[in-house]
Design a protein around this motif. Structure first.
Motif, mmCIF file in Angstrom:
data_model
loop_
_atom_site.group_PDB
_atom_site.id
_atom_site.type_symbol
_atom_site.label_atom_id
_atom_site.label_comp_id
_atom_site.label_asym_id
_atom_site.label_seq_id
_atom_site.Cartn_x
_atom_site.Cartn_y
_atom_site.Cartn_z
ATOM 1 N N ALA A 480 0.836 -1.212 0.000
ATOM 2 C CA ALA A 480 0.000 0.000 0.000
ATOM 3 C C ALA A 480 0.860 1.248 0.000
ATOM 4 C CB ALA A 480 -0.924 -0.013 1.208
ATOM 5 N N ILE A 481 1.968 1.181 0.732
ATOM 6 C CA ILE A 481 2.862 2.352 0.763
ATOM 7 C C ILE A 481 3.473 2.600 -0.611
ATOM 8 C CG2 ILE A 481 5.009 3.257 1.737
ATOM 9 C CD1 ILE A 481 4.269 1.859 4.356
ATOM 10 N N ASP A 482 3.861 1.487 -1.285
ATOM 11 C CA ASP A 482 4.437 1.643 -2.638
ATOM 12 C C ASP A 482 3.427 2.267 -3.595
ATOM 13 O OD1 ASP A 482 6.850 0.619 -1.869
ATOM 14 O OD2 ASP A 482 6.337 -1.450 -2.458
ATOM 15 N N ASP A 483 2.178 1.840 -3.450
ATOM 16 C CA ASP A 483 1.144 2.424 -4.326
ATOM 17 C C ASP A 483 0.992 3.925 -4.082
ATOM 18 O OD1 ASP A 483 0.694 -0.057 -5.401
ATOM 19 O OD2 ASP A 483 -1.044 -0.501 -4.102
ATOM 20 N N VAL A 484 1.021 4.320 -2.801
ATOM 21 C CA VAL A 484 0.888 5.751 -2.485
ATOM 22 C C VAL A 484 2.081 6.524 -3.013
ATOM 23 C CG1 VAL A 484 0.758 7.434 -0.630
ATOM 24 C CG2 VAL A 484 -0.562 5.315 -0.489
ATOM 25 N N LEU A 485 3.293 5.919 -2.864
ATOM 26 C CA LEU A 485 4.485 6.591 -3.390
ATOM 27 C C LEU A 485 4.398 6.774 -4.912
ATOM 28 C CD1 LEU A 485 7.364 4.931 -1.297
ATOM 29 C CD2 LEU A 485 6.665 7.338 -1.294
ATOM 30 N N THR A 486 3.892 5.755 -5.583
ATOM 31 C CA THR A 486 3.742 5.851 -7.046
ATOM 32 C C THR A 486 2.802 6.993 -7.414
ATOM 33 O OG1 THR A 486 4.139 3.464 -7.273
ATOM 34 C CG2 THR A 486 3.053 4.615 -9.121
ATOM 35 N N LEU A 487 1.696 7.080 -6.702
ATOM 36 C CA LEU A 487 0.740 8.157 -6.974
ATOM 37 C C LEU A 487 1.353 9.525 -6.698
ATOM 38 C CD1 LEU A 487 -2.552 6.608 -5.492
ATOM 39 C CD2 LEU A 487 -1.976 6.954 -7.899
ATOM 40 N N ILE A 488 2.130 9.580 -5.593
ATOM 41 C CA ILE A 488 2.753 10.872 -5.265
ATOM 42 C C ILE A 488 3.774 11.272 -6.330
ATOM 43 C CG2 ILE A 488 4.291 12.024 -3.628
ATOM 44 C CD1 ILE A 488 2.835 10.555 -1.386
ATOM 45 N N ASN A 489 4.585 10.321 -6.778
ATOM 46 C CA ASN A 489 5.582 10.619 -7.826
ATOM 47 C C ASN A 489 4.906 11.075 -9.126
ATOM 48 O OD1 ASN A 489 7.825 10.042 -6.228
ATOM 49 N ND2 ASN A 489 7.754 7.857 -6.708
ATOM 50 N N ARG A 490 3.788 10.372 -9.449
ATOM 51 C CA ARG A 490 3.063 10.765 -10.657
ATOM 52 C C ARG A 490 2.499 12.171 -10.509
ATOM 53 N NH1 ARG A 490 -1.487 6.730 -12.240
ATOM 54 N NH2 ARG A 490 0.349 5.373 -12.302
ATOM 55 N N SER A 491 1.971 12.486 -9.347
ATOM 56 C CA SER A 491 1.409 13.825 -9.108
ATOM 57 C C SER A 491 2.489 14.892 -9.201
ATOM 58 C CB SER A 491 0.730 13.875 -7.734
ATOM 59 O OG SER A 491 -0.345 12.970 -7.681
ATOM 60 N N ILE A 492 3.664 14.543 -8.635
ATOM 61 C CA ILE A 492 4.762 15.522 -8.720
ATOM 62 C C ILE A 492 5.142 15.788 -10.180
ATOM 63 C CG2 ILE A 492 7.206 15.874 -8.184
ATOM 64 C CD1 ILE A 492 6.710 14.429 -5.521
ATOM 65 N N GLN A 493 5.194 14.692 -10.999
ATOM 66 C CA GLN A 493 5.556 14.854 -12.407
ATOM 67 C C GLN A 493 4.514 15.673 -13.161
ATOM 68 O OE1 GLN A 493 8.431 13.952 -13.756
ATOM 69 N NE2 GLN A 493 7.789 14.869 -15.704
ATOM 70 N N GLU A 494 3.243 15.353 -12.927
ATOM 71 C CA GLU A 494 2.181 16.092 -13.598
ATOM 72 C C GLU A 494 2.150 17.552 -13.160
ATOM 73 O OE1 GLU A 494 -1.363 13.951 -12.799
ATOM 74 O OE2 GLU A 494 -0.938 12.342 -14.246
ATOM 75 N N MET A 495 2.443 17.777 -11.878
ATOM 76 C CA MET A 495 2.457 19.152 -11.394
ATOM 77 C C MET A 495 3.582 19.950 -12.053
ATOM 78 S SD MET A 495 2.897 20.559 -7.527
ATOM 79 C CE MET A 495 4.612 20.096 -7.595
ATOM 80 N N ARG A 496 4.737 19.298 -12.214
ATOM 81 C CA ARG A 496 5.848 19.980 -12.887
ATOM 82 C C ARG A 496 5.482 20.324 -14.339
ATOM 83 N NH1 ARG A 496 10.960 16.292 -10.769
ATOM 84 N NH2 ARG A 496 11.033 17.155 -8.629
#
Length: 661
Positions: A480-496
């Motif tokens: 579950a933590i890995d899934d959240v990290l993946t979502l956070i990384n994707r959000s950071i990329q999209e935000m950039r």
């Protein structure tokens, strides 16, 4: 006995004839001595050789016995060549029939004692010229016992007088013919003691035809009896005016015998003959002219009514540049009354000197005409108005200028609307520019907020999750933590990515060339469009607002190629049109389009991007150029001035920093 006629004149003026007895077979006594003629010759030369008198002696046989010097001078023949023979007859009178009649008549005078006759003849001189001679021919009583007789002829050269009389007769005949054949009526009358016109002394045939009266009846009348308008008591004033000026012209009505009235124009002249005053009046039938004047007056009223109903001001200028006519629209629009304008020279105060500063320009317009030229005018109250002027010269058959018709169309309302539209367009450009600046400022603020707040929070959340993952290593919730990290990384990329879309940091941090290269590569990567980028600027010294505008415009133009051009290739070129102007050119080899479809960019929502670009370029002082044809691709060029734009270079950056603070 026979009667022979000798026609002494061959002309129509008057003919004198003489009839003398002639006896056939009459014999003449022979002369035994010619000494008596010699004695007479000496006597005549001494006493009758007058310089103005022709003198000749003819014997019974028609031979010339004496020919004085005056006769020699006028005829051109000397006495030696004529005396003692009858050849003088053939020389002076070439016509044989005329000559024979004359010889017979001379014989009769010679035979009749005391016979005398006065006659005119024409003699032909040696120079072939004819002379008219008035002769007095008398019988010469025999002086010797042999009963010898002859004729003495005394003559005067009346050629000059005869020619004058002939000329005078011809002139009198010509004047009489002109007098009687004049279409106008001519009346000659006296003036009585009361100052009223007297009876007619002479009238012509034209007067008789005009009034339908015989000449003898008209001569029994006077001007008072035929005038239907001027009363008897008014006549002396007319006569006084004629006596004062020597002539008088007036219009009146004459009564015909049938009772009809004839309108006439009379020209009266005073002259004196043998110390007595007379008045010669020439009356011209004025009926046709008055009818024409009435028709012209009606036409004038009709034309004036049409012109007065015209919404445009109309004024007519004569060859002397003076105003001859203005219509009601002119009076209404300019505020001048007709009497204030007509007769005044143009241009008048309502014609502003800024445009036609001298009469020369006005004369050129009157000569050549003008069509639809805008002019600035001033009303009587000082209000400035605009109009469209048209000048049409009207000429005579010989090309002389008769007058010039000028038409003025009021453009004041149109000009006001045009000025309002211009102000609205300027305001729209200003608002569009302000909107563009506000948009860019807001983009910068949002991107900064995203980067400083959301971006930082996401980064901090990722760090804490990674720390949590390390502490809980080997437990069941690692997935579950890995899934959240993946979502956070994707959000950071999209935000950039979103931050770059809103306000690319390289525009503020890197060079303009690098920012454009990044945009080109990004468009190629995302949309599969092959873009060739050419940077010919050779300098990155561009104001910041120009950089941002060109960057945004390039992205919009490339997106249009992707959406509408149906092509996979494009060329982007940055260059300098001149040292003060940057050119951005975006070209494709796609399907192209009909340029007329872009005449009204604001009506189609799909064209809002191009409209925004055009308004921004215009506001910056540049312009946009579109070159395209269906099937031949499209080239859009933006020409943006950069000279004197240093104060704009940091406008967006400063506003963005202010917003961030």
């Amino acid at each position: 006995m026979k009667e022979n006629k000798w026609e002494e004149r061959e002309h129509a003026r008057s003919c004198r004839q003489i009839s003398l007895p002639f006896e056939d077979g009459l014999s003449f006594l022979e002369r035994k001595d010619d000494s008596m003629f010699q004695d007479f010759s000496i006597w005549f030369n001494a006493s009758l050789d007058h310089p103005d008198l022709l003198l000749s002696l003819i014997d019974e046989d028609g031979c010339l016995r004496f020919w004085n010097s005056t006769a020699e001078r006028i005829s051109g023949y000397s006495s030696d060549s004529l005396l003692g023979s009858r050849k003088w007859l053939s020389l002076l009178y070439p016509d044989s029939e005329y000559r024979q009649r004359m010889l017979s008549s001379l014989r009769m005078i010679a035979l009749v004692k005391g016979a005398s006759v006065t006659v005119e003849t024409k003699i032909q001189g040696k120079d072939s010229r004819f002379h008219t001679i008035l002769w007095v021919c008398s019988n010469m009583t025999p002086m010797l016992e042999n009963h010898l007789s002859g004729v003495v002829c005394l003559g005067v050269d009346i050629t000059a007088r005869w020619e004058r009389e002939k000329s005078l007769t011809e002139r009198v005949a010509t004047m009489s013919a002109l007098f009687d054949n004049m279409a106008d009526g001519v009346f000659l009358h006296e003036v009585d003691e009361d100052g009223c016109p007297g009876s007619f002394i002479e009238v012509n045939e034209g007067a008789c035809r005009m009034l339908g009266v015989k000449r003898e009846d008209l001569l029994a009348m006077s001007p008072i009896s035929i005038d239907a308008q001027i009363q008897r008591e008014e006549m002396p004033s007319v006569v006084i005016d004629i006596f004062r000026k020597g002539h008088h012209t007036f219009q009146t009505l004459l009564k015909k015998r049938s009772g009809d009235i004839v309108p006439v124009e009379i020209h009266s002249h005073l002259f004196s003959f043998q110390g007595k005053p007379y008045i010669l009046s020439i009356a011209r039938d004025d009926s046709e002219r008055r009818k024409n004047e009435e028709v012209l007056l009606e036409n004038h009223k009709f034309s004036s009514s049409i012109l007065d109903k015209s919404p445009n001001a109309v004024f007519v200028i004569g060859p002397d540049t003076r105003i001859q006519y203005v219509n009601e629209s002119f009076v209404r629009q300019f505020g001048f009354q007709t009497e204030e304008i007509v007769g005044r020279p143009a241009p008048y105060p309502w014609w502003r000197s800024d445009y036609w500063i001298n009469m020369g320009e006005l004369r050129v317009a009157m000569h050549d005409g003008i069509v639809g030229k805008e002019k600035h005018f001033i009303r009587k109250d000082g209000e400035e108005i605009w109009g469209e002027i048209t000048a049409v010269p009207i000429r005579e058959e010989d090309s002389r200028l008769r007058f010039c018709v000028l038409t003025w169309k009021d453009l004041t309302t149109y000009k006001k609307l045009q000025e309002e539209l211009r102000l609205n367009q300027h305001q729209l450009q200003y608002l569009s520019s302000e909107l563009y600046v506000a948009e860019e400022r807001e983009r910068r603020r949002i991107s900064t907020d995203l980067h400083d707040s959301v971006g930082q929070n996401l980064a901090l959340s990722r760090i804490k999750l990674e720390m949590l993952k390390k502490r809980t290593k080997g437990r069941d919730h690692q997935g579950a933590i890995d899934d959240v990290l993946t979502l956070i990384n994707r959000s950071i990329q999209e935000m950039r990515t979103l931050i770059f879309e809103l306000s690319p940091p390289m525009l503020f941090e890197l060079s303009f060339h690098a920012a454009v290269e990044w945009l080109v590569e990004k468009m190629e990567e995302e949309h599969g469009l092959c873009i060739l980028f050419k940077d010919l600027l050779m300098s990155d010294e561009i104001p910041m607002d120009i950089k941002i505008f060109l960057f945004r415009a390039l992205r919009e133009l490339v997106m249009n190629i992707i959406k509408h051009a149906n092509t996979t290739e494009a060329v982007v070129t940055l260059s300098r049109f001149d040292p003060w102007t940057i050119t951005l050119e975006v070209k494709d080899n796609g399907v192209g389009f009909d340029l007329s479809s872009l005449r009204e960019l604001g009506r189609d929502p799909s064209n809002f991007g191009l409209l925004s670009i055009r308004e921004r370029v215009n506001y910056l002082g540049g312009f946009m150029q579109i070159q395209t044809l269906p099937g031949e691709g499209t080239k859009i060029s933006l020409f943006v001035p950069v000279e004197g734009e240093e104060e704009r270079s940091s406008e967006i950056d400063e506003k963005s920093q202010d917003s961030a603070c």
